[in-house]
Design a protein around this motif. Structure first.
Motif, PDB file in Angstrom:
ATOM      1  N   ARG A  40       0.845  -1.181   0.000  1.00  0.00           N
ATOM      2  CA  ARG A  40       0.000   0.000   0.000  1.00  0.00           C
ATOM      3  C   ARG A  40       0.884   1.235   0.000  1.00  0.00           C
ATOM      4  O   ARG A  40       1.678   1.440   0.926  1.00  0.00           O
ATOM      5  CB  ARG A  40      -0.938   0.041   1.203  1.00  0.00           C
ATOM      6  N   LEU A  41       0.737   2.035  -1.038  1.00  0.00           N
ATOM      7  CA  LEU A  41       1.451   3.297  -1.131  1.00  0.00           C
ATOM      8  C   LEU A  41       0.598   4.410  -0.530  1.00  0.00           C
ATOM      9  O   LEU A  41      -0.626   4.396  -0.654  1.00  0.00           O
ATOM     10  CB  LEU A  41       1.767   3.631  -2.585  1.00  0.00           C
ATOM     11  N   SER A  42       1.281   5.356   0.099  1.00  0.00           N
ATOM     12  CA  SER A  42       0.608   6.524   0.659  1.00  0.00           C
ATOM     13  C   SER A  42       1.223   7.783   0.068  1.00  0.00           C
ATOM     14  O   SER A  42       2.423   7.830  -0.197  1.00  0.00           O
ATOM     15  CB  SER A  42       0.751   6.561   2.181  1.00  0.00           C
ATOM     16  N   CYS A  43       0.391   8.797  -0.094  1.00  0.00           N
ATOM     17  CA  CYS A  43       0.848  10.103  -0.558  1.00  0.00           C
ATOM     18  C   CYS A  43       0.228  11.151   0.355  1.00  0.00           C
ATOM     19  O   CYS A  43      -0.985  11.399   0.282  1.00  0.00           O
ATOM     20  CB  CYS A  43       0.446  10.334  -2.002  1.00  0.00           C
ATOM     21  N   ALA A  44       1.051  11.735   1.193  1.00  0.00           N
ATOM     22  CA  ALA A  44       0.585  12.776   2.101  1.00  0.00           C
ATOM     23  C   ALA A  44       0.826  14.135   1.463  1.00  0.00           C
ATOM     24  O   ALA A  44       1.947  14.433   1.037  1.00  0.00           O
ATOM     25  CB  ALA A  44       1.327  12.673   3.433  1.00  0.00           C
ATOM     26  N   TYR A  45      -0.224  14.924   1.382  1.00  0.00           N
ATOM     27  CA  TYR A  45      -0.081  16.248   0.780  1.00  0.00           C
ATOM     28  C   TYR A  45      -0.258  17.322   1.846  1.00  0.00           C
ATOM     29  O   TYR A  45      -1.036  17.166   2.788  1.00  0.00           O
ATOM     30  CB  TYR A  45      -1.039  16.447  -0.395  1.00  0.00           C
ATOM     31  N   SER A  46       0.489  18.406   1.664  1.00  0.00           N
ATOM     32  CA  SER A  46       0.460  19.481   2.650  1.00  0.00           C
ATOM     33  C   SER A  46       0.752  20.798   1.964  1.00  0.00           C
ATOM     34  O   SER A  46       1.227  20.835   0.831  1.00  0.00           O
ATOM     35  CB  SER A  46       1.481  19.216   3.759  1.00  0.00           C
ATOM     36  N   GLY A  47       0.488  21.876   2.687  1.00  0.00           N
ATOM     37  CA  GLY A  47       0.756  23.201   2.167  1.00  0.00           C
ATOM     38  C   GLY A  47      -0.498  24.042   2.088  1.00  0.00           C
ATOM     39  O   GLY A  47      -1.569  23.631   2.530  1.00  0.00           O
ATOM     40  N   SER A  48      -0.343  25.197   1.476  1.00  0.00           N
ATOM     41  CA  SER A  48      -1.457  26.148   1.356  1.00  0.00           C
ATOM     42  C   SER A  48      -2.270  25.808   0.107  1.00  0.00           C
ATOM     43  O   SER A  48      -2.013  26.316  -0.972  1.00  0.00           O
ATOM     44  CB  SER A  48      -0.913  27.569   1.283  1.00  0.00           C
ATOM     45  N   ILE A  49      -3.261  24.937   0.307  1.00  0.00           N
ATOM     46  CA  ILE A  49      -4.067  24.437  -0.806  1.00  0.00           C
ATOM     47  C   ILE A  49      -5.453  25.056  -0.766  1.00  0.00           C
ATOM     48  O   ILE A  49      -6.140  24.979   0.251  1.00  0.00           O
ATOM     49  CB  ILE A  49      -4.166  22.900  -0.741  1.00  0.00           C
ATOM     50  N   PHE A  50      -5.855  25.656  -1.882  1.00  0.00           N
ATOM     51  CA  PHE A  50      -7.183  26.247  -1.978  1.00  0.00           C
ATOM     52  C   PHE A  50      -8.216  25.207  -2.385  1.00  0.00           C
ATOM     53  O   PHE A  50      -9.290  25.110  -1.803  1.00  0.00           O
ATOM     54  CB  PHE A  50      -7.178  27.407  -2.968  1.00  0.00           C
ATOM     55  N   ASP A  97      -3.573  17.552  -9.019  1.00  0.00           N
ATOM     56  CA  ASP A  97      -4.069  18.657  -9.847  1.00  0.00           C
ATOM     57  C   ASP A  97      -4.827  19.574  -8.899  1.00  0.00           C
ATOM     58  O   ASP A  97      -5.935  19.245  -8.482  1.00  0.00           O
ATOM     59  CB  ASP A  97      -4.972  18.100 -10.948  1.00  0.00           C
ATOM     60  N   LEU A  98      -4.202  20.692  -8.542  1.00  0.00           N
ATOM     61  CA  LEU A  98      -4.816  21.508  -7.502  1.00  0.00           C
ATOM     62  C   LEU A  98      -4.488  22.982  -7.688  1.00  0.00           C
ATOM     63  O   LEU A  98      -3.705  23.372  -8.562  1.00  0.00           O
ATOM     64  CB  LEU A  98      -4.348  21.020  -6.111  1.00  0.00           C
ATOM     65  N   ARG A  99      -5.136  23.762  -6.834  1.00  0.00           N
ATOM     66  CA  ARG A  99      -4.878  25.195  -6.843  1.00  0.00           C
ATOM     67  C   ARG A  99      -4.400  25.606  -5.458  1.00  0.00           C
ATOM     68  O   ARG A  99      -5.119  25.393  -4.473  1.00  0.00           O
ATOM     69  CB  ARG A  99      -6.154  25.953  -7.220  1.00  0.00           C
ATOM     70  N   GLY A 100      -3.205  26.158  -5.412  1.00  0.00           N
ATOM     71  CA  GLY A 100      -2.693  26.658  -4.145  1.00  0.00           C
ATOM     72  C   GLY A 100      -3.296  28.006  -3.811  1.00  0.00           C
ATOM     73  O   GLY A 100      -3.829  28.694  -4.700  1.00  0.00           O
ATOM     74  N   LEU A 101      -3.234  28.404  -2.581  1.00  0.00           N
ATOM     75  CA  LEU A 101      -3.766  29.687  -2.159  1.00  0.00           C
ATOM     76  C   LEU A 101      -3.095  30.821  -2.932  1.00  0.00           C
ATOM     77  O   LEU A 101      -1.853  30.931  -2.935  1.00  0.00           O
ATOM     78  CB  LEU A 101      -3.563  29.891  -0.660  1.00  0.00           C
ATOM     79  N   GLY A 102      -3.891  31.642  -3.587  1.00  0.00           N
ATOM     80  CA  GLY A 102      -3.351  32.767  -4.322  1.00  0.00           C
ATOM     81  C   GLY A 102      -2.600  32.387  -5.578  1.00  0.00           C
ATOM     82  O   GLY A 102      -1.859  33.207  -6.142  1.00  0.00           O
ATOM     83  N   MET A 103      -2.781  31.147  -6.012  1.00  0.00           N
ATOM     84  CA  MET A 103      -2.039  30.670  -7.174  1.00  0.00           C
ATOM     85  C   MET A 103      -2.979  30.077  -8.214  1.00  0.00           C
ATOM     86  O   MET A 103      -4.129  29.769  -7.929  1.00  0.00           O
ATOM     87  CB  MET A 103      -1.017  29.613  -6.738  1.00  0.00           C
ATOM     88  N   ALA A 104      -2.464  29.930  -9.418  1.00  0.00           N
ATOM     89  CA  ALA A 104      -3.247  29.318 -10.481  1.00  0.00           C
ATOM     90  C   ALA A 104      -3.248  27.798 -10.318  1.00  0.00           C
ATOM     91  O   ALA A 104      -2.393  27.220  -9.644  1.00  0.00           O
ATOM     92  CB  ALA A 104      -2.660  29.685 -11.838  1.00  0.00           C
ATOM     93  N   ARG A 105      -4.204  27.168 -10.950  1.00  0.00           N
ATOM     94  CA  ARG A 105      -4.275  25.700 -10.964  1.00  0.00           C
ATOM     95  C   ARG A 105      -3.003  25.147 -11.584  1.00  0.00           C
ATOM     96  O   ARG A 105      -2.520  25.654 -12.595  1.00  0.00           O
ATOM     97  CB  ARG A 105      -5.495  25.268 -11.755  1.00  0.00           C
ATOM     98  N   ASP A 106      -2.474  24.075 -10.980  1.00  0.00           N
ATOM     99  CA  ASP A 106      -1.217  23.534 -11.459  1.00  0.00           C
ATOM    100  C   ASP A 106      -1.139  22.054 -11.100  1.00  0.00           C
ATOM    101  O   ASP A 106      -1.985  21.517 -10.375  1.00  0.00           O
ATOM    102  CB  ASP A 106      -0.035  24.292 -10.850  1.00  0.00           C
ATOM    103  N   THR A 107      -0.100  21.414 -11.606  1.00  0.00           N
ATOM    104  CA  THR A 107       0.133  19.996 -11.330  1.00  0.00           C
ATOM    105  C   THR A 107       1.372  19.854 -10.475  1.00  0.00           C
ATOM    106  O   THR A 107       2.410  20.452 -10.767  1.00  0.00           O
ATOM    107  CB  THR A 107       0.320  19.218 -12.640  1.00  0.00           C
TER     108      THR A 107
END
Length: 120
Positions: free
Chosen positions: A19-29, A98-108
């Motif tokens: 089982r693989l895990s991917c933990a994501y963090s940061g300023s995500i909108f 595929d997400l949008r960070g706070l104050g940022m454009a959608r990106d990969t």
């Protein structure tokens, strides 16, 4: 700053599971979709599985019925359960968002990758 950190790779015998895990963090909108790619030596990076915010999933034909992607929003983690592993599943597995960070454009965004080796 958005970060994706994979874990759970390793060496497993044919027929085994990981089982693989991917933990994501940061300023995500907002998050549109997340997924897993893999790249074997000398080959291109290919999509393994994806999951949208709404929970819709898709899989590469080669892993259908063996792999399951899931997401735990409370833990900010995406999982890839891999069963009935075959030697041809050997690759570096990358988490993608595929997400949008706070104050940022959608990106990969990509994780650093985790090695999965299926061998006896």
């Amino acid at each position: 700053q958005v970060q994706l950190v994979e874990s759970g790779g390793g060496l497993v015998q044919p027929g085994g599971s990981l089982r693989l895990s991917c933990a994501y963090s940061g300023s995500i909108f907002s998050i549109n979709a997340m997924g897993w790619y893999r790249q074997a030596p000398g080959k291109q990076r290919d999509l393994v599985a994806g999951i949208t915010t709404g929970g819709t999933t898709n899989y590469a034909n080669s892993v259908k019925g063996r792999f399951t992607i899931s997401r735990d929003n409370a833990k900010n983690t995406v999982y890839l359960q891999m069963n009935s592993l075959k030697p041809e599943d050997t690759a570096v597995y990358y988490c993608i968002a595929d997400l949008r960070g706070l104050g940022m454009a959608r990106d990969t965004y990509w994780g650093q990758g985790t090695q999965v080796t299926v061998s006896s």
